[in-house]
Design a protein around this motif. Structure first.
Motif, short mmCIF file in Angstrom:
data_model
loop_
_atom_site.label_atom_id
_atom_site.label_comp_id
_atom_site.label_asym_id
_atom_site.label_seq_id
_atom_site.Cartn_x
_atom_site.Cartn_y
_atom_site.Cartn_z
N TRP A 287 -84.17 -17.54 74.81
CA TRP A 287 -84.33 -16.44 73.67
C TRP A 287 -85.47 -15.69 74.11
O TRP A 287 -85.51 -14.51 73.61
N ARG B 207 -85.37 -11.41 73.54
CA ARG B 207 -86.07 -10.88 72.84
C ARG B 207 -86.77 -9.66 73.43
O ARG B 207 -87.13 -8.64 72.86
N TYR C 24 -88.07 -6.05 71.91
CA TYR C 24 -89.54 -5.76 71.68
C TYR C 24 -89.81 -4.40 72.39
O TYR C 24 -90.68 -3.69 71.61
N LEU D 66 -86.12 -8.74 65.79
CA LEU D 66 -87.46 -9.40 66.10
C LEU D 66 -87.82 -10.39 65.02
O LEU D 66 -88.36 -11.29 65.10
N ILE E 277 -85.58 -13.45 65.07
CA ILE E 277 -86.03 -14.38 66.16
C ILE E 277 -87.43 -15.08 65.80
O ILE E 277 -87.70 -16.25 66.34
#
Length: 341
Positions: A151, A155, A159, A174, A177
């Motif tokens: 993950w 991510r 980001y 985001l 997550i």
């Protein structure tokens, strides 16, 4: 032992060690130190091979690789080799295995390399999106390798896109997550079954909502944008990303192996390159012993000093090498200290 730990544990290249010794009035040429490294690694090879086989026999394994510039004799330049790392760490779910970080050097990154290393592996392999690992699992007709993806790799592009554009779409991903990671922080160190139950109750609804969101938006954003690529990456890897929901042993990411890869990058930056393929294999041997010692709370200098003395003197025979694995060595030291108290 001191030269090995300084170079591979403290990222001090041999020429710097030679200079530091010179300031103390000790003249040791870099070639002499290099010879010592080679001889020490020769003696340590059987223990290294035992550590590697121990890691590869685990039912749950992290894997990753990084570049290693290697001097290419006769061409006056370097070639790009690879250091593969296979890591075991059951502590987040109170598993029975001891933590290990085992490194293997290869001259390239062909798919056959990890396939050869992992030919006998059966279990969960947690990795990034490298095609060689995917092919390894796909080639197993018996489905003996289950891939779990990372993950953190999912991510990162969201980001980066949010940092450069302040996109509310990326921010929404985001946030979801982040909620998943908050749950993980609460259950880290708990038994695997407890982790699985919590993930089923609390994480799965968030994951399913995120999946629906990704499917809904993949056709709405520009197909050439970085955001679209990040969404497509997530959807392509979805089965491996959600594997952790059904298995409490699996972590959300590959940070375990990323952490033991990082010392290589620092040493590599300071040393610039390995002198040859043999020197690169010394990197793998020394890093395996030093990083595995650190993972088990063992001081590398004391450990390597004792291990080398016992192997070279013949006090520890080949059939007793398991006694020199960091966790057994540590336990024996503790028993001796308690008996003397």
């Amino acid at each position: 032992a001191h030269v090995l730990v300084s170079k591979f544990g403290d990222s001090l290249p041999l020429y710097r060690q030679s200079q530091m010794l010179q300031r103390q009035g000790i003249t040791l040429d870099r070639s002499t130190l290099s010879h010592w490294v080679g001889r020490a690694c020769w003696w340590l090879t059987p223990l290294y091979e035992l550590l590697l086989s121990t890691a590869l026999s685990a039912p749950k394994l992290f894997a990753d690789d990084t570049t290693l510039p290697v001097l290419d004799p006769g061409r006056g330049k370097t070639k790009t080799g690879r250091l593969w790392c296979y890591a075991v760490d059951d502590r987040p779910w109170r598993g029975p295995g001891h933590p290990v970080a085992a490194y293997v050097y290869t001259e390239d990154r062909k798919n056959i390399r990890p396939a050869t290393h992992l030919s006998g592996f059966r279990g969960v392999l947690q990795v990034d999106g490298y095609a060689g690992f995917k092919r390894l699992a796909g080639d197993r007709a018996d489905a003996s390798v289950t891939l779990a993806f990372c993950w953190a790799h999912l991510r990162r592009p969201f980001y980066q896109f949010h940092a450069s554009t302040q996109s509310p779409l990326a921010a929404a991903v985001l946030a979801k997550i982040g909620a998943l990671y908050a749950i993980e922080a609460e259950i880290r160190g708990q038994p695997a079954e407890h982790r699985r139950q919590v993930r089923q109750e609390r994480s799965r609804p968030i994951v399913e909502a995120l999946h629906a969101w990704l499917q809904e938006h993949v056709g709405r954003v520009s197909a050439t944008s970085d955001l679209a690529e990040a969404i497509r990456y997530a959807l392509r890897h979805w089965p491996g990303l959600t594997a952790y929901l059904d298995d409490g042993r699996i972590e959300m990411d590959t940070n375990v192996v990323e952490r033991v890869i990082r010392p290589i990058t620092i040493t590599r930056k300071n040393s610039l390159f390995a002198g040859n393929d043999g020197g690169a294999r010394h990197w793998a041997i020394a890093m395996t012993l030093i990083q595995s010692a650190k993972l088990n709370g063992v001081e590398p200098m004391a450990y390597l000093t004792d291990v080398l003395e016992r192997i070279v003197s013949g006090r520890t025979k080949s059939h007793q090498l398991h006694e020199l694995l960091a966790w057994h060595w540590k336990a024996a030291r503790q028993r001796t200290a308690q008996a003397a108290a």
